[in-house]
Design a protein around this motif. Structure first.
Motif, PDB file in Angstrom:
ATOM      1  N   ASP A   1       7.743   7.318   8.252  1.00 16.05           N
ATOM      2  CA  ASP A   1       8.877   6.457   8.590  1.00 16.05           C
ATOM      3  C   ASP A   1       8.484   4.987   8.481  1.00 16.05           C
ATOM      4  O   ASP A   1       8.782   4.184   9.379  1.00 16.05           O
ATOM      5  CB  ASP A   1       9.405   6.762  10.000  1.00 16.05           C
ATOM      6  N   SER A   2       7.778   4.644   7.414  1.00 17.60           N
ATOM      7  CA  SER A   2       7.332   3.280   7.140  1.00 17.60           C
ATOM      8  C   SER A   2       6.454   2.693   8.239  1.00 17.60           C
ATOM      9  O   SER A   2       6.367   1.483   8.401  1.00 17.60           O
ATOM     10  CB  SER A   2       8.517   2.355   6.893  1.00 17.60           C
ATOM     11  N   LYS A   3       5.831   3.552   9.018  1.00 21.91           N
ATOM     12  CA  LYS A   3       4.890   3.076  10.034  1.00 21.91           C
ATOM     13  C   LYS A   3       3.542   3.734   9.788  1.00 21.91           C
ATOM     14  O   LYS A   3       3.467   4.894   9.427  1.00 21.91           O
ATOM     15  CB  LYS A   3       5.380   3.463  11.439  1.00 21.91           C
TER      16      LYS A   3
ATOM     17  N   ALA B   1      -2.771   9.065   2.224  1.00 25.38           N
ATOM     18  CA  ALA B   1      -3.636   8.464   1.212  1.00 25.38           C
ATOM     19  C   ALA B   1      -5.085   8.623   1.645  1.00 25.38           C
ATOM     20  O   ALA B   1      -5.416   8.458   2.819  1.00 25.38           O
ATOM     21  CB  ALA B   1      -3.302   6.993   1.041  1.00 25.38           C
ATOM     22  N   ASN B   2      -5.929   8.962   0.690  1.00 30.10           N
ATOM     23  CA  ASN B   2      -7.360   9.107   0.947  1.00 30.10           C
ATOM     24  C   ASN B   2      -8.131   8.433  -0.164  1.00 30.10           C
ATOM     25  O   ASN B   2      -7.819   8.638  -1.335  1.00 30.10           O
ATOM     26  CB  ASN B   2      -7.759  10.593   0.926  1.00 30.10           C
TER      27      ASN B   2
ATOM     28  N   LEU C   1      -6.789  10.018  -3.572  1.00 26.31           N
ATOM     29  CA  LEU C   1      -5.824  11.092  -3.385  1.00 26.31           C
ATOM     30  C   LEU C   1      -4.594  10.532  -2.709  1.00 26.31           C
ATOM     31  O   LEU C   1      -4.700   9.855  -1.697  1.00 26.31           O
ATOM     32  CB  LEU C   1      -6.401  12.108  -2.412  1.00 26.31           C
ATOM     33  N   GLY C   2      -3.454  10.838  -3.260  1.00 26.35           N
ATOM     34  CA  GLY C   2      -2.242  10.415  -2.574  1.00 26.35           C
ATOM     35  C   GLY C   2      -1.232  11.514  -2.645  1.00 26.35           C
ATOM     36  O   GLY C   2      -1.111  12.180  -3.660  1.00 26.35           O
TER      37      GLY C   2
ATOM     38  N   PHE D   1       0.838  -1.202   0.000  1.00 20.17           N
ATOM     39  CA  PHE D   1       0.000   0.000   0.000  1.00 20.17           C
ATOM     40  C   PHE D   1       0.873   1.253   0.000  1.00 20.17           C
ATOM     41  O   PHE D   1       0.642   2.192  -0.749  1.00 20.17           O
ATOM     42  CB  PHE D   1      -0.912  -0.035   1.226  1.00 20.17           C
ATOM     43  N   HIS D   2       1.903   1.234   0.847  1.00 19.47           N
ATOM     44  CA  HIS D   2       2.785   2.393   1.025  1.00 19.47           C
ATOM     45  C   HIS D   2       3.410   2.815  -0.308  1.00 19.47           C
ATOM     46  O   HIS D   2       3.355   3.976  -0.692  1.00 19.47           O
ATOM     47  CB  HIS D   2       3.855   2.018   2.046  1.00 19.47           C
ATOM     48  N   TRP D   3       4.005   1.847  -1.006  1.00 23.36           N
ATOM     49  CA  TRP D   3       4.720   2.207  -2.241  1.00 23.36           C
ATOM     50  C   TRP D   3       3.865   2.035  -3.492  1.00 23.36           C
ATOM     51  O   TRP D   3       4.285   2.448  -4.573  1.00 23.36           O
ATOM     52  CB  TRP D   3       6.007   1.393  -2.358  1.00 23.36           C
TER      53      TRP D   3
END
Lengths: 54, 344
Positions: B162-164, B142-143, B131-132, A22-24
């Protein structure tokens, strides 16, 4: 919810994977959807460079 | 919701941005009084619709938007220099580049992308909306907003830093003929067994009065007693150009008053009391629109003596908007100046 340690660990791997995807993947997915929709009729076609300038 | 969802306030901010982006794409936000907009042309039918209005109640909108009119008048200040480039690639697709430069926080760049689908329930809105925005270190907002039917709308918002997963919020609104029910799930985690659930209900009682309630339930190991529930009551009284709205709960009192004084001037007054912090803050704000000069000015002063003002001027015929923001406090002796240029 009661989960055994092993189940928690495996679930953690899955959740991490989903989160990283999801993140990337979210912004590329939005771009993909936008590009696949294409330009308005009569307008020049979209290209990667149109993200920066016309 | 303010207390329990404090962690996800950033998400709310991005949702607000999502609305503004939606508006800039020519899709006004869902208006509660959309039924009013469908006015009829002949006087005969308008009389009929007036008579019908006396008996039927309009949808009151969501609880989230209860204080919106008053909040919108307040100036949102920023610091440093900001350059924003918006590019509409098509009616369904828009990208933005934002550069922020400031002396207090490190300079940053953000890339944003918006996609709007083709499913339409009203001529002004289309769904799904995605939306990102992301910065080079991978911090993502992100929406996703989707309307499944003319009454059911779902929103998902997430913030990754921070990847969290810093904050996640999922909400569903159901709009009935004269009520709106919403349920929101915030920061759910099955590992720490924690999260927040907020249920909201707003009902039109008369043409002018809407009453509702909110239940916020928080659970988790960090919560005293592992779980806590807060019930608040809310209400709104609106006449023509003025709106009173209020929220009362065990955590405090929040009262807003909005008045549209003329075509140019809008005024908002807000009092927020927190019993937990033992403090009250009152804010008076105004907004001046001068469409002939393409200018909007928002100013506000609050009881902590923060004075803020934001000026936005569109530099017609160029596609530029110039923004100037100032915030000062004589007691604390600080001043923040912001200057921005929005292209497109």
């Amino acid at each position: 919810m009661v989960l055994s340690e092993g189940a928690k660990e495996r679930l953690g791997v899955v959740v991490d994977l989903v989160q990283t995807t999801f993140h990337w993947g979210f912004v590329p997915m939005v771009l993909y959807l936008g590009f696949s929709k294409g330009a308005e009729p009569g307008m020049p076609p979209l290209s990667i460079l149109s993200l920066l300038w016309q | 919701m303010g207390n329990v969802l404090a962690a996800s306030s950033g998400v709310e901010a991005t949702t607000a941005r999502s609305n503004s982006v939606a508006a800039s794409l020519g899709m006004p936000e869902p208006s509660a009084n959309s039924t009013e907009a469908t006015g009829s042309s002949s006087s005969m039918s308008s009389e009929l619709s007036d008579a019908a209005k006396d008996n039927t109640l309009d949808n009151p909108g969501t609880v989230e938007e209860l204080h919106k009119k008053c909040k919108d008048v307040q100036a949102i200040t920023f610091e440093g220099a900001k350059i924003m480039l918006n590019k509409g690639l098509s009616n369904h697709f828009q990208v933005s580049h934002t550069i922020n430069m400031s002396s207090t926080v490190p300079s940053s760049y953000r890339f944003g992308a918006t996609y709007v689908g083709t499913k339409q329930y009203s001529p002004t809105e289309a769904f799904p909306v995605l939306l990102g925005d992301i910065d080079p270190s991978g911090n993502l907002n992100a929406n996703v907003i989707h309307q499944f039917s003319s009454r059911l709308r779902c929103k998902f918002a997430s913030q990754i830093q921070d990847s969290k997963m810093l904050a996640t919020q999922m909400s569903t609104d159901y709009r009935g003929n004269d009520f709106t029910a919403s349920i929101t799930l915030g920061n759910p985690s099955i590992f720490t067994n924690s999260g927040v659930i907020v249920g909201q209900y707003l009902q039109s009682v008369t043409q002018r009065i809407a009453l509702g309630a909110e239940v916020a339930y928080q659970y988790g190991p960090n919560v005293p007693g592992r779980q806590i529930a807060i019930v608040s009551a809310l209400g709104r009284y609106s006449t023509g150009d003025s709106i009173w709205s209020g929220t009362v709960g065990p955590s405090g009192l929040h009262l807003c008053y909005y008045q549209k004084a003329s075509e140019q001037l809008q005024i908002g007054v807000e009092v927020e009391t927190s019993l937990r912090m033992q403090e009250s803050v009152a804010t008076i704000a105004y907004q001046i629109d001068l469409p002939k000069a393409d200018l909007v000015f928002k100013g506000s002063v609050d009881s902590n003596w923060h004075i803020s003002g934001v000026l936005e001027k569109r530099l017609q015929p160029l596609p530029f908007t110039f923004a100037l923001s100032g915030r000062m406090n004589h007691l604390k002796n600080n001043f923040k100046l912001g200057c921005g240029l929005i292209i497109g």
